[in-house]
Design an enzyme around this catalytic site. Structure first.
Site, mmCIF file in Angstrom:
data_model
loop_
_atom_site.group_PDB
_atom_site.id
_atom_site.type_symbol
_atom_site.label_atom_id
_atom_site.label_comp_id
_atom_site.label_asym_id
_atom_site.label_seq_id
_atom_site.Cartn_x
_atom_site.Cartn_y
_atom_site.Cartn_z
ATOM 1 N N GLU A 152 0.801 -1.237 0.000
ATOM 2 C CA GLU A 152 0.000 0.000 0.000
ATOM 3 C C GLU A 152 0.832 1.284 0.000
ATOM 4 O O GLU A 152 0.619 2.180 0.832
ATOM 5 C CB GLU A 152 -0.985 -0.032 1.184
ATOM 6 C CG GLU A 152 -1.868 -1.273 1.160
ATOM 7 C CD GLU A 152 -2.855 -1.363 2.315
ATOM 8 O OE1 GLU A 152 -2.780 -0.557 3.249
ATOM 9 O OE2 GLU A 152 -3.717 -2.270 2.268
ATOM 10 N N GLU A 269 -5.045 -10.814 -2.130
ATOM 11 C CA GLU A 269 -5.954 -10.723 -0.970
ATOM 12 C C GLU A 269 -7.403 -10.773 -1.419
ATOM 13 O O GLU A 269 -8.255 -10.050 -0.894
ATOM 14 C CB GLU A 269 -5.691 -9.427 -0.181
ATOM 15 C CG GLU A 269 -4.284 -9.312 0.345
ATOM 16 C CD GLU A 269 -4.072 -8.099 1.247
ATOM 17 O OE1 GLU A 269 -5.044 -7.538 1.778
ATOM 18 O OE2 GLU A 269 -2.895 -7.707 1.419
HETATM 19 C C1 XIL Z 1 -5.744 -7.633 8.015
HETATM 20 C C2 XIL Z 1 -5.961 -8.987 8.675
HETATM 21 O O1 XIL Z 1 -6.860 -9.748 7.883
HETATM 22 C C3 XIL Z 1 -6.499 -8.799 10.075
HETATM 23 O O2 XIL Z 1 -6.555 -10.035 10.746
HETATM 24 C C4 XIL Z 1 -5.616 -7.826 10.856
HETATM 25 O O3 XIL Z 1 -6.227 -7.556 12.103
HETATM 26 C C5 XIL Z 1 -5.428 -6.539 10.093
HETATM 27 O O4 XIL Z 1 -4.928 -6.805 8.803
HETATM 28 N N1 XIL Z 1 -4.896 -5.172 3.612
HETATM 29 C C6 XIL Z 1 -3.780 -5.885 3.950
HETATM 30 C C7 XIL Z 1 -3.863 -6.948 4.975
HETATM 31 O O5 XIL Z 1 -2.745 -5.748 3.297
HETATM 32 O O6 XIL Z 1 -2.666 -7.108 5.689
HETATM 33 C C8 XIL Z 1 -4.996 -6.694 5.947
HETATM 34 O O7 XIL Z 1 -5.108 -7.842 6.785
HETATM 35 C C9 XIL Z 1 -6.284 -6.428 5.202
HETATM 36 C C10 XIL Z 1 -6.160 -5.222 4.325
#
Ligand code: XIL
Length: 360
Positions: A152, A269
């Protein structure tokens, strides 16, 4: 129990292990047949404490991402220690699955412990970053085959001409932090594939996302032109359940432009946020499936696409429940399998979308 290739390997009699009728749905195999690799993000405790869920992951996935275990706040209790316990537990499961890992993530503006934020302001931020990356990447060399080195990095609302986010890393090191991180990761494991990951690059009809694509392309071009080691762009793929699946010519063209820089494309993701979706469960599941199908068909058509990872596998375990709960209090259903570990329409949609690549 589900009978699979791995069950056969485990010694189950073939006659039982091979159902005569419809082939069981296996996302990993469907992806592999299309030249893709499919996997999921996991937390170690889920696969350790829930054998049925672990069996589903073993059955479906050929790539494992630690959902949180490789973030700074998991690895770095304080300045002088690394705590690899959780990440090693994920690595042990990946070994059981005979699957490599995708590493998430070495540099992010979130999940940074307070001591590190302080050190970035008062200590030697470059040494802190390089030391962390060197230690972590070396440790998992050969097991983590690809890394979200930077997560990000773009935030157009921060109003810099280059679109870079004013993250703690940026504030401490300036725009060079990207190059410093990528070079350190490459030096620590020259074989690992290095990615920049971001959200908000998916939709053709959301203005800020279309603009973010341009900002991201400029960033990638700049890094490549300076010879910085960088091998992939990772689209997070957090899709919107209450928005039309606008994954058309704009997305295809963007992926072409990324590929033309010599970069691979990852989806790292993937899930569908059903927080505000109307309708009963069957209707919602159908719409979620259509969104998965449209997106994965679009990215799978691009030959540079190599991996697709969903942010979880079954609705039994999803961080959406904490971050995007439904106002009606009903359970969220963002993933390919349901809370009882049964395939939803989204699972079949994913398998079909993988298969579509072979025909295109
Ligand atoms: C999220 C996880 O799913 C959660 O368990 C944690 O509390 C916070 O992070 N973008 C990302 C991920 O790159 O690392 C994030 O994951 C979700 C959004």
């Amino acid at each position: 129990m589900k009978l699979t290739r791995r069950a056969v390997a485990a010694g189950l009699p073939l006659a039982i292990a091979q159902p005569a009728l419809a082939a069981p749905l296996r996302l990993g195999e469907a992806a592999a047949r299309a030249g893709l690799r499919y996997g999921t993000a996991i937390e170690p405790q889920t696969v350790e404490n829930d054998p049925a869920f672990a069996a589903l992951v073993l059955d479906q996935c050929d790539l494992i991402t630690p959902e949180n275990a490789l973030k700074w706040n998991a690895l770095r209790p304080d300045r002088n220690h690394f705590d690899f316990a959780a990440a090693d537990r994920v690595a042990a499961f990946a070994r059981r699955a005979r699957a490599p890992m995708h590493g998430h993530t070495l540099v992010w503006h979130e999940a940074i412990p307070d001591w590190a934020i302080h050190e970035l302001k008062t200590g030697d931020p470059r040494a802190l970053l390089v030391d962390h990356i060197t230690t972590v990447v070396r440790r998992y060399a050969g097991r983590v085959v690809s890394w979200d080195v930077i997560n990000e990095p773009v935030e157009r609302n921060d109003r810099r001409p280059d679109g870079l986010r004013k993250s703690p890393w940026f504030e401490a090191l300036g725009p060079d932090y990207l190059e410093i991180a990528l070079r350190a990761a490459h030096a620590a494991d020259p074989k690992a594939r290095l990615a920049i990951a971001d959200y908000g690059l998916e939709y053709d009809d959301i203005g800020w996302m279309v603009e973010k694509r341009g900002t991201m392309l400029d960033l990638l071009r700049g890094l490549k032109s300076r010879g910085v080691p960088l091998h992939a762009l990772a689209l997070q793929g957090h899709l919107l359940g209450d928005h039309p699946p606008a994954f058309g010519a704009g997305l295809s063209q963007f992926l072409r432009q990324v590929a033309a820089l010599g970069l691979a494309i990852y989806v790292t993701e993937l899930d569908v946020n059903d927080q505000h979706m109307a309708g009963d469960i069957a209707q919602r599941d159908r719409s979620v499936a259509e969104i998965y199908a449209a997106f994965v068909r679009a990215v799978a058509t691009e030959p540079a696409t190599q991996i697709v990872v969903t942010w979880g596998l079954a609705d039994r375990y999803t961080s959406k429940v904490d971050f995007f709960p439904r106002p009606d209090g009903k359970p969220v259903r963002p993933l390919p399998f349901d809370a009882d570990l049964r395939p939803k329409p989204a699972a079949q949609a994913l398998a079909d979308a993988f298969a579509s690549r072979r025909r295109s």
